[in-house]
Design an enzyme around this catalytic site. Structure first.
Site, PDB file in Angstrom:
ATOM      1  N   LYS A  26       0.821  12.797  17.151  1.00  0.00           N
ATOM      2  CA  LYS A  26       1.506  12.251  18.327  1.00  0.00           C
ATOM      3  C   LYS A  26       1.083  13.002  19.583  1.00  0.00           C
ATOM      4  CE  LYS A  26       6.228  10.907  19.264  1.00  0.00           C
ATOM      5  NZ  LYS A  26       6.053   9.706  18.423  1.00  0.00           N
ATOM      6  N   ARG A  96      10.611  15.997  19.779  1.00  0.00           N
ATOM      7  CA  ARG A  96      10.207  15.307  18.543  1.00  0.00           C
ATOM      8  C   ARG A  96       9.209  16.134  17.769  1.00  0.00           C
ATOM      9  NH1 ARG A  96      10.291  10.522  22.011  1.00  0.00           N
ATOM     10  NH2 ARG A  96      11.578   8.885  21.030  1.00  0.00           N
ATOM     11  N   GLY A 105       9.964   9.569   9.647  1.00  0.00           N
ATOM     12  CA  GLY A 105      11.384   9.740   9.347  1.00  0.00           C
ATOM     13  C   GLY A 105      11.731  10.993   8.572  1.00  0.00           C
ATOM     14  N   MET A 107      11.219  14.251   9.518  1.00  0.00           N
ATOM     15  CA  MET A 107      11.679  15.400  10.296  1.00  0.00           C
ATOM     16  C   MET A 107      12.594  14.944  11.438  1.00  0.00           C
ATOM     17  SD  MET A 107       8.348  17.848  10.171  1.00  0.00           S
ATOM     18  CE  MET A 107       7.210  16.564  10.623  1.00  0.00           C
ATOM     19  N   ARG A 338      -1.430   2.816  19.010  1.00  0.00           N
ATOM     20  CA  ARG A 338      -1.988   3.098  17.681  1.00  0.00           C
ATOM     21  C   ARG A 338      -2.699   1.842  17.196  1.00  0.00           C
ATOM     22  NH1 ARG A 338       3.887   3.334  14.595  1.00  0.00           N
ATOM     23  NH2 ARG A 338       4.541   1.269  15.265  1.00  0.00           N
ATOM     24  N   HIS A 454      -3.123  -9.435 -22.125  1.00  0.00           N
ATOM     25  CA  HIS A 454      -4.032 -10.559 -22.325  1.00  0.00           C
ATOM     26  C   HIS A 454      -3.863 -11.606 -21.224  1.00  0.00           C
ATOM     27  CE1 HIS A 454      -5.154 -14.520 -24.041  1.00  0.00           C
ATOM     28  NE2 HIS A 454      -6.211 -13.831 -24.453  1.00  0.00           N
ATOM     29  N   CYS A 829     -17.105  -1.904 -16.461  1.00  0.00           N
ATOM     30  CA  CYS A 829     -16.709  -3.293 -16.661  1.00  0.00           C
ATOM     31  C   CYS A 829     -15.243  -3.403 -17.028  1.00  0.00           C
ATOM     32  CB  CYS A 829     -17.576  -3.958 -17.725  1.00  0.00           C
ATOM     33  SG  CYS A 829     -17.378  -3.243 -19.350  1.00  0.00           S
ATOM     34  N   TYR A 849     -23.836   0.026 -10.956  1.00  0.00           N
ATOM     35  CA  TYR A 849     -23.138  -1.199 -10.544  1.00  0.00           C
ATOM     36  C   TYR A 849     -21.689  -1.152 -11.016  1.00  0.00           C
ATOM     37  CZ  TYR A 849     -23.572  -2.739 -15.380  1.00  0.00           C
ATOM     38  OH  TYR A 849     -23.480  -2.801 -16.748  1.00  0.00           O
TER      39      TYR A 849
END
Lengths: 873, 873
Positions: A26, A96, A105, A107, A338, A454, A829, A849
């Site tokens: 911040k 803050r 939330g 602290m 942000r 399955h 796979c 791969y």
């Protein structure tokens, strides 16, 4: 001496965006905005180092901090032309926390700091009601956060005041009533702490700063850090910033906006605001906010300023921004900027358009879209406007959405579909015999089974919506009904599934069809340009193979041959093979299967047009191919021309305590080598046939469940013999590969020996995870939910590879395998092959791969590209 | 230049015993005997290096070899006063292979070399029949071994000759007939090779030497080396040695003897001989050999010489020797000496007496007894004189022997035993409910299950004979019969089991009771003196614990608490716990179990008299505690006061596809922490009660099936809380330990993290093997036999730890665990803990102790001592 305090405001900041470690996220971002010349309420940041010193020094401030804070306050006073503690025009602060990474939330925060019985006078001059309301809020917050006074005591007092005033909302209390409440609050504070509420703003400030430092080590912050792997010695910075009030008067207001539309990605300023309101009022929805374009008419100068700022911020951060602003008494302040959250469609559009605008390059664009999000673009989804209450919730086993009428058997699913009905197949669990019904259904709902049951695996392969393991479902097959609680549904009732959330709805939800736009294709092309791993697909049918090729698959990494055994009348030959009591009879039955398998492989090779195809030889235990009900067994006896007792005896002899760890995979072929010989022959004959037609095919034959090199060696010799004979008989000559799954922990542990005999490894991470954890994926549903609840597992280990445990085996096997066979091809796979985090892991450990279900191919392409951009090989 | 040929004979040898790498085992030993002044037929050894050069040099002899061979032959001629190729008194040779380690029967041998149409004349002068018989044998052997002439061609010819002569045995052929046969043999040779049989002895010798070199790379030798891990580049030496003939005349003979009695270990010369015979005649049993002491009368000088030699050999090799000798024409030659095989009883007696005689030291004595052999001394065995034909063969699941009448249920086993009957319990497989019946039976026979099936594990724990997995058994419970092939046995029929071989006999075999003599105790004391690992036992009952202490156990490494859940009426409380649908009901049921568990632990702690006791908390899945037949379920419903449907629904909900990988171990306690809380309370209360009586107890609480440190951490916190409360309530203060099984591969892979939370690790190598191999021990029987047949597995991985795969995980976990917790105690409590090879492995990787079933404690003590002597820490 280290600098402890960093000022920001009036067009100058001591810090900047890259100082997050010192100033917290911040603080660094506020400094950056100031440096960009953007109006921000001035203030200062006390560094994270001070936090560390504070703890090291028995909760005392380090030498010199007080002086630096005093100096910073002077600067703020100058910038705001107000004085801290001034009874006429008091400067008020917010205090803050701000750590390196966001810990939302966790602290503490104190607002309106600096109000006293004296300074309130200055505020009263502006607006009496506002002044007393701010004061009572401050006393409550300071009492709670700094002194630990029970929050409820204050809440009870205001409730009492409202009751006595006979009003409903806090905002209906009169200034006088609020003034009385301030008195009451001060009494509560004194009773609880034994002290008067501090009337020295400086004492207030010290208390608040210390409270923020202390909150770094409160229980929930410690737990949060532990869960998220944040070191305890990082500490938090403290941001002391001038309070600005959007609710001060009629030329005050507040708003939130995005620099582009976060739902569609369209490039225009998008947001909402409210006059005479505070930030939480916009979110709370008590009053309806206005569209941001209305501000243009209401306050043209402010809008023009805001427009310039948002364009500057997007240019500066080179990403769509989510901003918060406040207008106090006709003056604009930016409170936050942000990167904005966005839908998948927006993410793709913004990334591509920003490249076209010259704002970012292709690599950056690749990093801008979360691969997992693409799933939204590839499946139908439930209209976000559909407001249904879920009947129950299972596991989000296969994404997308489906609407259909309830049926309870695969046969009915097929029959109803032929009549033109849309159906949802509801089963306790599915088995390979249900495949036809699954293909006919819009979606599948099961009462048992996890993310890799399955039903889940097959549905994902088909790109079909599936909700699995909906444990509340009580299915009564005889009555053709199911119940959840007291709600009973019967065959033919409409239900809707959301396979992306696991929700099940009664009735027909409206669906949105997937849209793969031109931007999508552009992004995918860039991904292919930068990625360094191949992407293959797991496909058992020509249909799957074609679909996967459309999605960009470069080959088949896993073709499971067992599904082919159920098609048409083949199962009869399979059962003959199983019942055979001599090798000769077994070979005869296999001979019947050979032409089927051969034509399967021809179709598959054709669909892949010469791309590599890895075919896994028979893997499941034989009992999966025999019927288990009396009726079906009688039918089988009839078909086989044997007695029901013989069938029953065989079925019984195939039963296993733990089939997962039983007679399956290459173990079957150790006992009955003729099975793999037939399959190898079918593969080679198919390749020979296509070879004559001019296809250039290099079949890859894969042996499952190898745990020791001797198994591979034994079977490889047999397969090579068959291959040699088949090539000779067809006067053909082309190369082929023989490799193995690495899915048994021991195979990974002895990969150096195994690699000497293997052309390739394919990591079967489903089974590898089952055995490494000792979790049966079919049974784990019963306890994994307890693990999730108790935070003993962060994610489903069957969806995202456990890199610490299972991953270390994969890494070990890669290193060992390459040590004895440097040219070995390495793939994955398992179901994990389509999980972005796992794809990144595979890139980093050096796989050749990944292979995943067709619908996850685009996700894997993007994830592989991101991994390559972040960590090129 | 290297020396290629090493002469031995006439009291001098170029080589000696420690030159095995160069001369092979046989060559080195012959040299050693010569150096000791023992008469050996003279000869020479061509080194293993020559073999390597031979292959490197395209099957040619290295420069200089021919000269060295010629010189060596001259020395032999001088020593024997005979000439190679002399028609009057020919020197004949044997040509034999001899590698560094024995490869029995894998390579080639040629005897009687040097015979030609000329040299035979010298032999004919001695004995015509003997001469031609030797010649025809030589032609056959040379043709076969050197030239590859079909063995069968010669066999057919001699058969024909015997048929024509109308005789049965080779020895009945007359000299003339043999002379004709020589002619026929030479024709066969010429037809097959196109050449005349070589008449130059030197050419014969070269051919034979080359044939031995070539045989190093014949198929069976290569396979044997591969199987036994012998490097292919070692090569073989060639031993060329003077032929001596025990069948030459009446003052010739041959014999085999042991320097002590190999059956009992008694210290006297023990053996047999035959006059006018060759070595194979003694073994073949055509004539009955004489006792060695008869030779004293028959040839006193020779006997005296032999006596001096055997004493010298034993003194020299410091071990009981197995010797072979030949007397040729009144002259004694030693052909071989080697350490003699012996029974367990003999091994113990010889080792102990040799220490007492001052021949060897205690460490050497420890190494002289194979730990596995001790098993013979601890169980009854079938009289070696019992000549039965096994009805069938299963797995040797628990050693010893048993004779009894067949019964088919645990209940009947108990009932019959109460009536005074000896019974064998025959089951398809056993379950925890059969424990009482197993305890009542003499032995257990099962049709299914491997070496670590329930039946096997429990039987070994009880020290009871068990044959498991006898797959040929077809049990018909309704008729109370079982069948093997066409043989049917019914309830009450006598059978006998050999649990050490897996054999099953019809009828009553005679048994020999175990004898643990004073020598046994002496040897065990020495073992305890030198071993560096602790030895504990796996024991669930005070009886097991006491027995194990008698066998020398120093603590309990594994007490399985689940067996306690079946005793008496406890199962009712267990089932109440399982049926409970709220935590409160579950806690109430557990409360009922608490006093039982507490008293169990008190008894166990008492039996171990303060030695450490590791108690494993509940491990098996809950479905093992519920009944599975309709009848039993109805009974349970009655006892529980609920409906049969409720019971059935619960039982059904507990069913799992792969219970081995399901909801068990610590996973149960993650779901129901109250189970472990009750058990921890029972343990701590038991320890508190005994603490008051003055016992010094440090309970070790063990959590099974941990795969991630978070599981351990979560449960440890709960257990510590209970422990703290219990100690406080009892005003007691003593320490306790909390540790974990390492039995899931992931636990081993993440042992560094887990060790931070654990006081000890105990490797559960049964499950670790199951999961690392992916072998379910209950199902593997169906395919492991195929693996054994096809030589894909060397040994049962559930009996001997797989050091390559599973062992590497153990080693990794030990290293990782010590890295974060250097003081951690490390043990093993799988079935492997009693296997000598595994015990050695455990010593080498640095475990603190091994734990095994009571009857294997002495074996583990000796194995640990051997490991410490060979490789002290």
């Amino acid at each position: 001496m280290a600098k402890y305090v960093y000022f920001f405001g009036s067009g100058h900041a001591d810090g900047q965006a890259n100082m997050k470690n010192l100033l917290g996220g911040k603080g660094a971002n506020l400094a950056e905005m100031v440096n960009l010349g953007i109006p921000v309420p001035p203030g200062f940041t006390i560094t994270t180092e001070v936090c560390t010193l504070y703890y090291a020094n028995d909760h005392k401030w380090p030498e010199g901090l007080e002086k630096e804070v005093t100096e910073a306050i002077s600067k703020v006073e100058k910038a705001m032309d107000k004085k801290f503690g001034d009874p006429n025009n008091p400067l008020l602060f917010s205090v803050r926390s701000g750590a390196r990474v966001s810990m939302p939330g966790m602290m503490d925060t104190v607002l309106n700091l600096g109000l006293t019985d004296e300074t309130i006078k200055g505020l009263v001059k502006q607006d009496e009601r506002f002044a007393y309301d701010s004061y009572r809020r401050f006393i409550q917050m300071y009492g709670d956060v700094v002194m630990g006074v029970e929050h409820d005591l204050f809440e009870a007092a205001i409730e009492k005041a409202k009751h006595e005033a006979n009003v409903h909302y806090d905002s209906e209390l009169t200034p006088k009533q609020l003034q009385d409440l301030v008195k009451t609050y001060k009494e509560i504070y004194k009773n609880a702490t034994g002290k008067d509420f501090p009337q020295d703003p400086w004492e207030q400030l010290k208390g608040a700063i210390n409270a923020v430092f202390s909150s770094w080590n409160n229980d929930r912050a410690i737990k949060y850090r532990k869960l998220n792997g944040i070191p305890g010695d990082w500490g938090t910075a403290v941001n002391v910033q001038t309070m600005v009030y959007g609710n001060l008067n009629d030329i005050s207001g507040t708003g939130v906006a995005f620099t582009r539309n976060p739902a569609t990605g369209e490039n225009y300023f998008y947001g909402e605001y409210l006059m005479k309101a505070q930030g939480e009022d916009v979110v709370a929805g008590i009053r309806t906010p206005h569209k941001i374009e209305d501000l243009k008419k209401e306050m043209p100068a402010i809008y023009a300023e805001l427009e310039a700022i948002y364009l500057k911020l997007e240019q500066h951060y080179k990403d769509m921004q989510d901003i918060e602003f406040t207008i106090e008494n006709g003056k604009l302040f930016m409170l936050q900027t942000r990167s904005g959250k966005r839908t998948a469609a927006a993410a793709v559009r913004i990334a591509v358009e920003m490249v076209e605008e010259g704002l970012i390059d292709e690599k950056t664009a690749i990093l801008r879209v979360a691969p997992e999000q693409l799933d939204q673009l590839l499946h139908p989804m439930i209209d976000p406007n559909f407001k249904g209450t879920p009947l129950t919730k299972g596991l989000p086993a296969s994404p997308g959405a489906a609407v259909g009428k309830v049926v309870f058997t695969a046969q009915e699913a097929e029959a109803w579909q032929e009549k033109g009905e849309k159906v949802i197949l509801v089963r306790v669990e599915t088995s390979p015999e249900d495949i036809g019904g699954m293909a006919s259904a819009q979606g599948i709902l099961t009462a048992r089974g996890g993310m890799t049951s399955h039903a889940a695996v097959v549905a994902r392969g088909m790109g079909k919506c599936c909700v699995s393991g909906a444990g509340d479902l009580k299915v009564d097959f005889s009555k053709k009904t199911f119940k959840v609680g007291n709600t009973e549904l019967k065959e033919g009732d409409w239900i809707s599934l959301n396979g992306s959330t696991g929700e099940v709805f009664v009735g027909q939800a409206t669906l949105i069809e997937p849209q793969v736009t031109g931007n999508f294709a552009k992004l995918m092309n860039w991904a292919d340009k930068y990625r360094q791993m191949g992407i293959r697909t797991n496909a058992d049918t020509p249909e799957d193979a074609s679909r996967a090729r459309e999605f960009g698959a470069e080959g088949i990494g896993l073709c499971r041959t067992e599904h082919m055994f159920f098609k048409d009348n083949r199962i009869i030959s399979v059962r003959k093979m199983i019942l055979a009591d001599t090798e000769e009879k077994r070979r005869n039955a296999l001979e019947e299967l050979l032409p089927y398998q051969k034509s399967d492989f021809i179709e598959l090779f054709k669909a892949m047009k010469g791309l590599p195809v890895t075919i896994r030889l028979l893997d499941p235990p034989l009992h999966e191919f025999v019927p288990h009900t009396d009726e079906e067994q009688a039918q089988m006896a009839k078909e086989m021309g044997c007695s029901v007792d013989e069938v029953k005896a065989k079925v019984h002899s195939l039963e296993e305590f733990n089939p997962m760890l039983g007679h399956r995979g290459c173990r079957l072929a150790i006992t009955y080598p003729e099975i793999y010989e037939m399959q190898a022959k079918a593969i080679m004959e198919a390749a020979c046939a296509l070879n004559k037609e001019g296809y250039d095919i290099v079949p890859e034959i894969m042996i499952p469940l190898v745990g020791d090199v001797k198994e591979l060696h034994y079977l490889k010799e047999k397969i090579e013999q068959v291959a040699k004979e088949t090539l000779a008989a067809n006067k053909a000559s082309f190369s082929y590969k023989i490799g193995t799954m690495i899915e048994v922990p021991r195979a990974a542990l002895t990969a150096d020996a195994i690699a000497k005999e293997a052309d390739f490894f394919s990591f079967g991470t489903n089974d590898l995870t089952q055995m490494t954890y000792g979790f049966s994926r079919d049974d784990a549903g019963s306890f994994i939910k307890d693990y999730m609840e108790k935070k003993l597992l962060d994610s489903d280990v069957f969806a995202t590879l456990d890199q610490t445990g299972v991953g270390s085996l994969v890494k070990y096997a890669v290193e060992k395998g390459k040590s004895t066979n440097p040219g070995i091809k390495l793939g994955i796979c398992g179901e994990h092959g389509g999980d972005p985090a796992t794809v990144a892991f595979c890139h980093n450990v050096g796989l050749t791969y990944v292979s995943c279900s067709p619908f996850r191919v685009p996700i894997a392409r993007l994830a592989a590209a991101q991994a390559a951009v972040k960590n090129p090989r």
